[in-house]
Every structure is written in C-alpha cells, then in structure tokens.
Write a protein that holds these residues in place. Structure first.
Motif, short mmCIF file in Angstrom:
data_model
loop_
_atom_site.label_atom_id
_atom_site.label_comp_id
_atom_site.label_asym_id
_atom_site.label_seq_id
_atom_site.Cartn_x
_atom_site.Cartn_y
_atom_site.Cartn_z
N ARG A 51 4.89 -11.65 8.01
CA ARG A 51 5.04 -12.05 9.43
C ARG A 51 6.12 -13.34 9.09
O ARG A 51 5.94 -14.17 8.31
CB ARG A 51 3.80 -12.56 10.18
CG ARG A 51 2.96 -11.40 10.67
CD ARG A 51 1.86 -11.39 11.14
NE ARG A 51 0.82 -11.94 10.25
CZ ARG A 51 -0.07 -11.21 9.65
NH1 ARG A 51 0.13 -9.77 9.56
NH2 ARG A 51 -0.89 -11.69 8.63
N ILE A 170 6.94 -4.67 3.05
CA ILE A 170 6.29 -4.87 1.80
C ILE A 170 7.11 -3.77 0.77
O ILE A 170 7.36 -4.22 -0.34
CB ILE A 170 4.69 -4.69 1.51
CG1 ILE A 170 4.20 -5.72 2.19
CG2 ILE A 170 4.21 -4.54 0.19
CD1 ILE A 170 2.70 -5.80 2.49
N HIS A 242 -5.71 3.17 2.51
CA HIS A 242 -5.08 3.76 3.79
C HIS A 242 -5.76 5.01 3.89
O HIS A 242 -6.66 5.63 3.24
CB HIS A 242 -3.66 4.40 3.25
CG HIS A 242 -2.65 4.60 4.35
ND1 HIS A 242 -3.00 6.14 4.92
CD2 HIS A 242 -1.80 4.31 4.95
CE1 HIS A 242 -2.25 6.12 5.91
NE2 HIS A 242 -1.23 5.32 5.95
N GLN A 269 -4.67 -0.30 12.34
CA GLN A 269 -3.48 -0.69 12.92
C GLN A 269 -3.20 -0.47 14.54
O GLN A 269 -2.82 -1.26 15.40
CB GLN A 269 -2.14 0.06 12.38
CG GLN A 269 -2.31 -0.49 10.69
CD GLN A 269 -2.13 -1.71 10.37
OE1 GLN A 269 -2.17 -2.78 10.95
NE2 GLN A 269 -2.20 -1.77 8.87
N ARG A 281 2.13 5.88 10.73
CA ARG A 281 1.00 5.93 9.85
C ARG A 281 0.60 7.18 9.23
O ARG A 281 0.03 7.07 8.28
CB ARG A 281 -0.24 5.04 10.64
CG ARG A 281 0.18 3.74 11.20
CD ARG A 281 -0.04 2.71 9.57
NE ARG A 281 -1.34 2.56 9.03
CZ ARG A 281 -1.52 1.90 8.24
NH1 ARG A 281 -0.62 1.23 7.29
NH2 ARG A 281 -2.76 1.87 7.76
N ILE A 308 -5.36 -4.65 12.53
CA ILE A 308 -4.78 -4.28 13.76
C ILE A 308 -3.45 -5.02 14.16
O ILE A 308 -3.44 -6.17 13.99
CB ILE A 308 -5.75 -4.46 14.99
CG1 ILE A 308 -7.17 -3.74 14.68
CG2 ILE A 308 -5.20 -4.48 16.45
CD1 ILE A 308 -7.00 -2.24 15.13
N ILE A 309 -2.42 -4.45 14.62
CA ILE A 309 -1.03 -5.27 14.97
C ILE A 309 -1.29 -5.04 16.57
O ILE A 309 -1.33 -3.74 16.92
CB ILE A 309 -0.02 -4.56 14.16
CG1 ILE A 309 -0.09 -4.76 12.67
CG2 ILE A 309 1.20 -5.01 14.95
CD1 ILE A 309 1.18 -4.23 12.16
N TYR A 340 2.44 -8.33 16.40
CA TYR A 340 3.69 -7.58 15.78
C TYR A 340 4.67 -8.75 15.62
O TYR A 340 5.01 -9.41 16.44
CB TYR A 340 4.23 -6.69 16.65
CG TYR A 340 5.54 -6.07 16.07
CD1 TYR A 340 5.67 -5.57 14.63
CD2 TYR A 340 6.62 -6.37 16.83
CE1 TYR A 340 6.85 -5.05 14.34
CE2 TYR A 340 7.80 -5.90 16.31
CZ TYR A 340 7.90 -5.10 15.25
OH TYR A 340 9.06 -4.77 14.70
N ARG A 343 10.25 -7.63 11.44
CA ARG A 343 10.74 -8.08 10.15
C ARG A 343 11.95 -7.21 9.75
O ARG A 343 12.31 -6.28 9.71
CB ARG A 343 9.48 -7.63 9.02
CG ARG A 343 8.47 -8.23 8.98
CD ARG A 343 8.09 -9.67 8.71
NE ARG A 343 9.12 -10.68 9.59
CZ ARG A 343 9.62 -11.83 8.91
NH1 ARG A 343 9.21 -11.97 7.55
NH2 ARG A 343 10.35 -12.49 9.77
N1 SAH Z 1 -0.96 -1.59 2.97
C1 SAH Z 1 -1.77 -1.98 4.10
C2 SAH Z 1 -1.62 -3.27 4.65
C3 SAH Z 1 -0.94 -4.21 3.94
S1 SAH Z 1 -0.01 -5.62 4.92
C4 SAH Z 1 -1.99 -0.76 4.88
O1 SAH Z 1 -1.48 0.35 4.69
O2 SAH Z 1 -2.30 -0.88 6.06
C5 SAH Z 1 -1.42 -6.59 5.53
C6 SAH Z 1 -1.28 -6.51 7.24
O3 SAH Z 1 -0.52 -7.21 7.55
C7 SAH Z 1 -1.17 -4.99 7.53
O4 SAH Z 1 -2.29 -4.20 7.78
C8 SAH Z 1 -0.76 -5.30 8.98
O5 SAH Z 1 -1.58 -5.32 9.93
C9 SAH Z 1 0.09 -6.63 8.76
N2 SAH Z 1 1.36 -6.48 8.98
C10 SAH Z 1 2.30 -6.18 8.19
N3 SAH Z 1 3.47 -6.00 8.82
C11 SAH Z 1 3.47 -6.79 9.78
C12 SAH Z 1 4.22 -7.15 11.01
N4 SAH Z 1 5.55 -6.83 10.80
N5 SAH Z 1 3.80 -7.73 12.00
C13 SAH Z 1 2.40 -8.07 12.20
N6 SAH Z 1 1.50 -7.82 11.08
C14 SAH Z 1 1.86 -6.99 10.20
#
Ligand code: SAH
Length: 440
Positions: A51, A170, A242, A269, A281, A308-309, A340, A343
């Motif tokens: 984030r 990621i 997942h 999520q 997803r 959760i986002i 959220y 990115r």
């Molecule tokens: N690989 C895992 C998540 C790893 S990242 C999966 O598949 O669910 C860890 C957490 O960060 C995620 O589960 C998500 O909730 C949060 N996250 C990732 N990208 C984000 C973003 N752009 N904004 C807010 N939260 C985010």
C-alpha cells in the motif's frame, strides 16, 4: 573490533524470512545485530510497497538515514524488498544516491558480502568466514540473530506470485512463482530446530500453490508431511492460502497431522461477486462460504483469518454491505482490513478510477473493524475457563507472551522460565486482541 548490522523491516512475514538469510551471512562473517542504527556498520532496510502508506514509510526511513551516512562514509546502506523489486528501480537510485546497494526481494546474503569484500569493509578474518558461508549455503539457519531466542520462525517455500489480482503489485515486485525444493526447505528447518526454534510458518504469496510450478512436484500437503518429521519442531503453520487452491487433501492433512496448527489464513478480499470479479480473484462469495464450511467440518476448533479490501474501485454501498454480511455470517477469528490503495503498474490502477473518497474508505474500514472486534470478543470469550497450550515466544513487560495453536495471543505472569516452552494456561480474561491466563 566488532562490527554491527542493523535491520529495519516493514511488511509481510516474507520480508522477515528474507532478512534472516542476509543476517545469517553477516553473522557468519562475524557481524552482530544491534537495534541502534547509529552504531551499525551495515544497515539493511527491508521494504514493502503493498500500500502507498508502507512505501512512504520506506522513503521516510531512507531520508532519515542520510545524516548518519554523511557523518560516516564507511557506513554501508542496503535496501531490499518490494521497493527495489525483481527488475530493479532506477529512479530509487537517483533519488537516494547515498544507498550503497539495492537488492531485489529474496536475495540471500551473498551480494552484500561480495560488496563488503570489494569495498574492503571486511577484515581478512571476516573474509575467510564469509568464504566459508558461501560454501555452506543451503544450510540457512541463523546464529545470534534475535539472540538465539527465536521460538517461531518464518520459512519461505514459494517465492513470487503468478496470479494477477488486479489490485496487487506483488507479482510485479517479486516475480513469477518459484517453489523451493523440499530438500532445501527441510534442511533449513532442521537447522532452525537445532538452534531451538519450536514453530515454523511456511510462507508463500499463495502458499497452497506450493509445487504447482514444478512438473510432478510435491504439493503443500506432501511438504507438510515431509517436514512433520523434523525433530524439535512442535508446531507448523502456513500462510497465505488462496481459496481456489485449498483442496480437500490439504484440509485433511491439516486435520490429520498433530504438529500442523488448526489455524488457516485465507483471504476473501470482498463479499460481493461483482467486486470479486473486478479484482480477478476467481471465486464467488458463495464459493468462499462453502470453503469455510468445509474447513470447519473437517478441522475441529479451527480458527480462520481473512483479508478484506474496502473501497475498491466502483464498490457501492450495497456491495460493501455484502462484505459486512459475509463477515457477520462467517464470524471469522481475524479480519485484516485494508483501504484500497492504487498501486502503480496494476490493472486496477491503470483501468479503474479510484472513485471511493478517502473519508468513505475510512468509514467502511471502521465499520468492518468495529463489527469484527465485537464478534471476536464473543468468539474469544468462549476460551474463558479453558486450559490451552501456549508456546511462549518472549517476555513482554514482566509477562510471558505466547500463542495458542489457534494463533490467539496469550499473556501470563509466572516466576518460572517459559521462553520457548509450552505452558498449560487457564484463561481468566479475554478481549478482542489478546487473553490473560494462569500457568499450571
Ligand atoms: N497473496 C495473498 C495476499 C497477500 S498481500 C492473497 O492472495 O490474498 C496481503 C494483503 O494486502 C492482501 O490480502 C490484500 O488484502 C492487501 N492488499 C494488496 N494490495 C492492496 C492494495 N492495492 N490496496 C489495499 N490492500 C492491498
């Protein structure tokens, strides 16, 4: 003269596992850990960019190191993790020219040692030690890092990620999915056990995809069985799963193997199907409900954590409500709730406007947080009067601090030495985030 290293670590457990590999190398070359950056000869920043807020923290820390570096030109500053990324980051080099070395995520200690050697930062004796480290690579344990007091250690089993959730950076930062061979993982875990580690957490961005990138490779269930044999390890955890890859074989394996803890981290999520589709997803809210049901049927007393986002692009009030409903219905043990954050270089950032205002994201986050805290208070109160197994990790302000197999945080006061031991603790008080008890 003794030389010191200082680590600053942000972000996920993978960063802690990565940092340990570098610590091993430095310690083999005679360096010791210090928690004071001013005293260190080598400073490593393990960075996170999941984030915007995490990324800003890394810039802040980098900026704060500038005066230290100006006073001491012999100080070596290395930056690792998602801020650098698998492809490197040229603008970062331009912005922070006083950083000596940039390393992609999951780099081991070799490049840093090579840098120190090239720049005559290693004494003759240290260089000889470093050489020995190079030969012994693979036996990746640690020595004085965390003063040999590490009770619970993260161990990477899958690097990178090849899933393309639209919000997530990621895969860009950590590269494609690569599973480590079982033999390497087992060797690392045996080395950790030999140094007193009692609990390990197997890590992957999608840990339940372990082995799927290798033709005929063993899966996570097989890996769990293999490392279950390691003497000295009492507890095994794994994260993050997942939903699509949590199959019955894996669930059965968790239920069956006594060392594998009854705790599953599996992010939902969102609770709305349209949002889940926009996130890419690959499952519906009902699929997630059925998965939780299957897990609960087969693993008695299981605790479940989710991510959760809130405020994903286009998330309407009604769609947010469906996430509230999902959490209220499933009553999970933990929900990590994030607002959220767009990115760079993600599909969502490129194609979906970030149209939920910041105050609204905050309201949704708080609504879910309050709901979750209320439910967890109730869930945890069921532990009152029960006697649970607590693996003690540390001494925290005069109390012993440890976790149940279900990953609940427990504190207790006792004059005996409990570090690294398993205590039978009777729970006397519970709250949403921790519990208090008495050891028998
Ligand atoms: N690989 C895992 C998540 C790893 S990242 C999966 O598949 O669910 C860890 C957490 O960060 C995620 O589960 C998500 O909730 C949060 N996250 C990732 N990208 C984000 C973003 N752009 N904004 C807010 N939260 C985010």
């Amino acid at each position: 003269m003794i030389k010191y290293y200082h680590f600053w670590i942000e972000g996920c457990q993978m960063n802690y596992a990565d940092a340990r590999q570098v610590a091993v190398a430095l310690e083999r070359a005679g360096y010791r850990a210090t928690d004071q950056a001013e005293k260190a000869d080598v400073i490593l920043l393990e960075t996170c960019t999941v984030r915007r807020s995490a990324e800003d923290k890394a810039y802040g820390r980098l900026t704060s190191l500038r005066p230290i570096k100006e006073r001491r030109s012999d100080l070596v500053i290395a930056v690792m993790g998602c801020l650098v990324g698998i492809k490197g980051n040229r603008s970062l080099q331009a912005r922070f020219p006083y950083v000596d070395l940039f390393m992609p995520p999951s780099t081991d200690g070799a490049p840093l040692l090579a840098y120190l050697q090239q720049h005559d930062a290693l004494s003759h004796e240290q260089a000889a030690l470093a050489e020995r480290y190079a030969i012994q690579d693979g036996d990746r344990a640690f020595s004085a890092y965390e003063n040999g007091q590490m009770v619970s250690a993260p161990v990477a089993v899958v690097y990178g990620c090849s899933h393309a959730c639209t919000f997530c950076q990621i895969p860009n930062k950590r590269g494609v999915e690569r599973s480590r061979p079982v033999g390497d993982i087992a060797r690392e875990i045996r080395a950790l056990a030999a140094q007193g580690v009692k609990e390990i957490t197997l890590l992957g961005q999608i840990v339940d995809r372990y082995g799927k990138d290798v033709p005929d490779g063993p899966n996570l269930a097989a890996l769990l069985r293999a490392i279950h044999e390691v003497d000295g390890i009492q507890r095994i955890r794994f994260l993050t799963s997942h939903p699509n890859w949590m199959n019955d074989e894996l669930i059965e394996t968790v239920a069956e193997l006594p060392k594998v803890c009854e705790h599953i981290e599996v992010p939902a999520q969102a609770g709305d199907d349209e949002v889940l589709t926009r996130m890419k997803r690959g499952y519906t809210a009902d699929d997630y409900r059925r998965l939780i049901e299957r897990i609960r049927e087969r693993i008695p007393n299981v605790s479940i954590a989710t991510d959760i986002i809130v405020g994903f692009p286009g998330e309407s009030e009604a769609q947010f409500q469906r996430t509230c409903d999902l959490l209220a219905e499933l009553r999970l043990d933990v929900a990590h709730i994030a607002k959220y954050s767009p990115r760079p270089q993600t599909v969502a950032e490129r194609t979906l406007p970030d149209d939920v205002p910041p105050e609204e994201k905050e309201r949704r986050r708080k609504t879910l947080d309050d709901l979750q805290a209320q439910m967890v208070s109730e869930i945890n109160s069921r532990y009152l009067g029960q006697t649970v197994e607590v693996l003690v990790e540390s001494d925290h302000k005069g109390k012993w601090r440890g976790r149940t197999r279900t990953n609940k945080l427990v504190f207790f006061e006792d004059s005996r030495e409990w570090q690294g031991e398993t205590a039978e603790v009777t729970i006397k008080w519970t709250g949403p985030w921790s519990m208090l008890g008495e050891a028998s």
